[in-house]
Design a protein around this motif. Structure first.
Motif, PDB file in Angstrom:
ATOM      1  N   PRO A 119      59.359 -45.926 -39.645  1.00  0.00           N
ATOM      2  CA  PRO A 119      60.370 -46.506 -40.194  1.00  0.00           C
ATOM      3  C   PRO A 119      61.087 -45.502 -40.770  1.00  0.00           C
ATOM      4  N   GLN A 120      62.558 -46.004 -40.870  1.00  0.00           N
ATOM      5  CA  GLN A 120      63.621 -45.225 -41.178  1.00  0.00           C
ATOM      6  C   GLN A 120      63.546 -44.882 -42.891  1.00  0.00           C
ATOM      7  N   TRP A 121      63.064 -45.724 -43.583  1.00  0.00           N
ATOM      8  CA  TRP A 121      63.033 -45.675 -45.039  1.00  0.00           C
ATOM      9  C   TRP A 121      61.930 -44.514 -45.396  1.00  0.00           C
ATOM     10  N   HIS A 122      60.602 -44.469 -44.645  1.00  0.00           N
ATOM     11  CA  HIS A 122      59.853 -43.323 -44.924  1.00  0.00           C
ATOM     12  C   HIS A 122      60.561 -42.005 -44.366  1.00  0.00           C
ATOM     13  N   ILE A 123      61.257 -41.823 -43.557  1.00  0.00           N
ATOM     14  CA  ILE A 123      61.985 -40.725 -43.029  1.00  0.00           C
ATOM     15  C   ILE A 123      62.834 -40.145 -43.855  1.00  0.00           C
ATOM     16  N   ALA A 124      63.816 -41.070 -44.691  1.00  0.00           N
ATOM     17  CA  ALA A 124      64.710 -40.977 -45.537  1.00  0.00           C
ATOM     18  C   ALA A 124      64.040 -40.309 -46.908  1.00  0.00           C
ATOM     19  N   GLN A 125      62.806 -40.971 -47.407  1.00  0.00           N
ATOM     20  CA  GLN A 125      62.078 -40.438 -48.342  1.00  0.00           C
ATOM     21  C   GLN A 125      61.692 -39.273 -48.228  1.00  0.00           C
ATOM     22  N   GLU A 126      60.935 -38.823 -47.167  1.00  0.00           N
ATOM     23  CA  GLU A 126      60.665 -37.271 -46.765  1.00  0.00           C
ATOM     24  C   GLU A 126      61.986 -36.511 -46.866  1.00  0.00           C
ATOM     25  N   ALA A 127      63.164 -36.911 -46.030  1.00  0.00           N
ATOM     26  CA  ALA A 127      64.333 -36.222 -46.340  1.00  0.00           C
ATOM     27  C   ALA A 127      64.659 -35.897 -47.728  1.00  0.00           C
ATOM     28  N   MET A 128      64.737 -36.879 -48.377  1.00  0.00           N
ATOM     29  CA  MET A 128      65.165 -36.442 -49.709  1.00  0.00           C
ATOM     30  C   MET A 128      64.237 -35.537 -50.478  1.00  0.00           C
ATOM     31  N   LEU A 129      62.905 -35.783 -50.289  1.00  0.00           N
ATOM     32  CA  LEU A 129      61.892 -34.616 -50.972  1.00  0.00           C
ATOM     33  C   LEU A 129      62.316 -33.183 -50.266  1.00  0.00           C
ATOM     34  N   LEU A 130      62.735 -33.137 -48.968  1.00  0.00           N
ATOM     35  CA  LEU A 130      62.991 -31.907 -48.230  1.00  0.00           C
ATOM     36  C   LEU A 130      64.388 -31.310 -49.090  1.00  0.00           C
ATOM     37  N   VAL A 131      65.331 -32.208 -49.290  1.00  0.00           N
ATOM     38  CA  VAL A 131      66.458 -31.761 -49.920  1.00  0.00           C
ATOM     39  C   VAL A 131      66.290 -31.198 -51.378  1.00  0.00           C
ATOM     40  N   LEU A 132      65.631 -31.995 -52.028  1.00  0.00           N
ATOM     41  CA  LEU A 132      65.101 -31.608 -53.611  1.00  0.00           C
ATOM     42  C   LEU A 132      64.282 -30.144 -53.215  1.00  0.00           C
ATOM     43  N   THR A 133      63.380 -30.015 -52.769  1.00  0.00           N
ATOM     44  CA  THR A 133      62.592 -28.661 -52.412  1.00  0.00           C
ATOM     45  C   THR A 133      63.741 -27.446 -52.046  1.00  0.00           C
ATOM     46  N   VAL A 134      64.657 -28.095 -51.227  1.00  0.00           N
ATOM     47  CA  VAL A 134      65.547 -26.796 -50.933  1.00  0.00           C
ATOM     48  C   VAL A 134      66.440 -26.531 -52.036  1.00  0.00           C
ATOM     49  N   ILE A 135      66.809 -27.525 -52.756  1.00  0.00           N
ATOM     50  CA  ILE A 135      67.676 -27.121 -54.131  1.00  0.00           C
ATOM     51  C   ILE A 135      66.779 -26.412 -55.001  1.00  0.00           C
ATOM     52  N   ALA A 145      59.273 -22.370 -49.492  1.00  0.00           N
ATOM     53  CA  ALA A 145      59.291 -22.131 -48.194  1.00  0.00           C
ATOM     54  C   ALA A 145      58.630 -22.740 -47.230  1.00  0.00           C
ATOM     55  N   LEU A 146      57.533 -22.507 -47.325  1.00  0.00           N
ATOM     56  CA  LEU A 146      56.393 -22.797 -46.493  1.00  0.00           C
ATOM     57  C   LEU A 146      56.357 -24.532 -46.677  1.00  0.00           C
ATOM     58  N   ILE A 147      56.512 -25.067 -47.595  1.00  0.00           N
ATOM     59  CA  ILE A 147      56.736 -26.542 -47.820  1.00  0.00           C
ATOM     60  C   ILE A 147      57.708 -27.208 -47.187  1.00  0.00           C
ATOM     61  N   ILE A 148      59.016 -26.366 -47.295  1.00  0.00           N
ATOM     62  CA  ILE A 148      59.997 -26.778 -46.516  1.00  0.00           C
ATOM     63  C   ILE A 148      59.802 -26.774 -44.866  1.00  0.00           C
ATOM     64  N   CYS A 149      59.146 -25.895 -44.364  1.00  0.00           N
ATOM     65  CA  CYS A 149      58.906 -25.767 -43.175  1.00  0.00           C
ATOM     66  C   CYS A 149      57.941 -27.065 -42.479  1.00  0.00           C
ATOM     67  N   PHE A 150      57.091 -27.094 -43.342  1.00  0.00           N
ATOM     68  CA  PHE A 150      55.788 -28.328 -43.145  1.00  0.00           C
ATOM     69  C   PHE A 150      56.847 -29.619 -43.135  1.00  0.00           C
ATOM     70  N   LYS A 151      57.530 -29.740 -44.159  1.00  0.00           N
ATOM     71  CA  LYS A 151      58.250 -31.078 -44.305  1.00  0.00           C
ATOM     72  C   LYS A 151      59.152 -31.048 -43.365  1.00  0.00           C
ATOM     73  N   LEU A 152      59.975 -30.091 -42.486  1.00  0.00           N
ATOM     74  CA  LEU A 152      60.789 -30.292 -41.352  1.00  0.00           C
ATOM     75  C   LEU A 152      60.006 -30.748 -40.127  1.00  0.00           C
ATOM     76  N   PHE A 153      58.718 -29.944 -40.113  1.00  0.00           N
ATOM     77  CA  PHE A 153      57.815 -30.422 -38.889  1.00  0.00           C
ATOM     78  C   PHE A 153      57.516 -31.872 -39.045  1.00  0.00           C
ATOM     79  N   ASP A 154      57.222 -32.309 -40.497  1.00  0.00           N
ATOM     80  CA  ASP A 154      56.578 -33.632 -40.648  1.00  0.00           C
ATOM     81  C   ASP A 154      57.894 -34.806 -40.119  1.00  0.00           C
ATOM     82  N   ILE A 155      59.091 -34.416 -40.698  1.00  0.00           N
ATOM     83  CA  ILE A 155      60.160 -35.250 -40.494  1.00  0.00           C
ATOM     84  C   ILE A 155      60.424 -35.227 -38.844  1.00  0.00           C
ATOM     85  N   THR A 156      60.250 -34.191 -38.085  1.00  0.00           N
ATOM     86  CA  THR A 156      60.637 -34.303 -36.755  1.00  0.00           C
ATOM     87  C   THR A 156      59.446 -35.013 -35.983  1.00  0.00           C
TER      88      THR A 156
END
Length: 181
Positions: free
Chosen positions: A30-46, A11-22
């Motif tokens: 670049p969009q590819w980096h944001i997409a990569q981090e978003a994918m990591l966020l989705v996997l962490t949530v799952i 949950a802490l990683i999810i919060c930090f990832k959300l902050f990092d993405i914003t």
């Protein structure tokens, strides 16, 4: 406990990832980096959701097992009480039979030890007498009980239980054959 720590860390990683993405979006990364981090966020949530579900499921299983164990303990306690009561009743019935046969107190002690399966030598040691004395008392016991030896003497007390068991078996077999027909 370990699962809760892992879920908390995720949950802490999810919060930090959300902050990092914003932050990355605001900085024009670049969009590819944001997409990569978003994918990591989705996997962490799952992963966090799966672990949470698994933790809840296992917690329920543990509670159900604890309840079954408690019920089993209660049944065992109840059975132990019933066994003690049955043992006392059986011992009393045996004592009554010994009195009917006219056994002395000494003969009753030897007879109980014979029923428990002790050898003449063991009975002599327990009673602090000679083995010859125990043999003579056993012969007297067999004579008063009108049996021809230790096996017949012990069987005399088991016969009723065995007959009931055999009757139960016969009744069950008759019921089974009736159903099959």
């Amino acid at each position: 406990m370990k699962d809760l720590v892992i879920i908390g860390l995720l949950a802490l990683i999810i919060c930090f990832k959300l902050f990092d993405i914003t932050s990355d979006i605001q900085l024009g990364i670049p969009q590819w980096h944001i997409a990569q981090e978003a994918m990591l966020l989705v996997l962490t949530v799952i992963g966090a959701m799966y672990l949470s579900y698994d933790l809840i499921r296992r917690s329920r299983e543990v509670k159900a097992l604890a309840k079954r164990l408690d019920n089993a303990d209660k049944k065992i306690d109840n059975m132990s009480t019933q066994m003690r009561s049955a043992r006392q009743e059986y011992s009393q019935a045996v004592s009554n039979q010994f009195e009917t046969w006219g056994f002395t107190k000494s003969e009753q002690q030897v007879a109980f030890l014979l029923l428990k399966g002790l050898s003449f030598k063991e009975i002599a040691e327990v009673r602090q007498t000679k083995e010859k004395t125990v043999r003579q008392q056993a012969s007297t016991i067999y004579g008063k009980a009108a049996v021809d030896g230790r096996h017949t003497f012990c069987a005399w007390f088991m016969e009723d239980f065995i007959q009931e068991h055999n009757q139960d078996i016969a009744a069950n077999e008759a019921a089974s054959s009736h159903k099959a027909a």
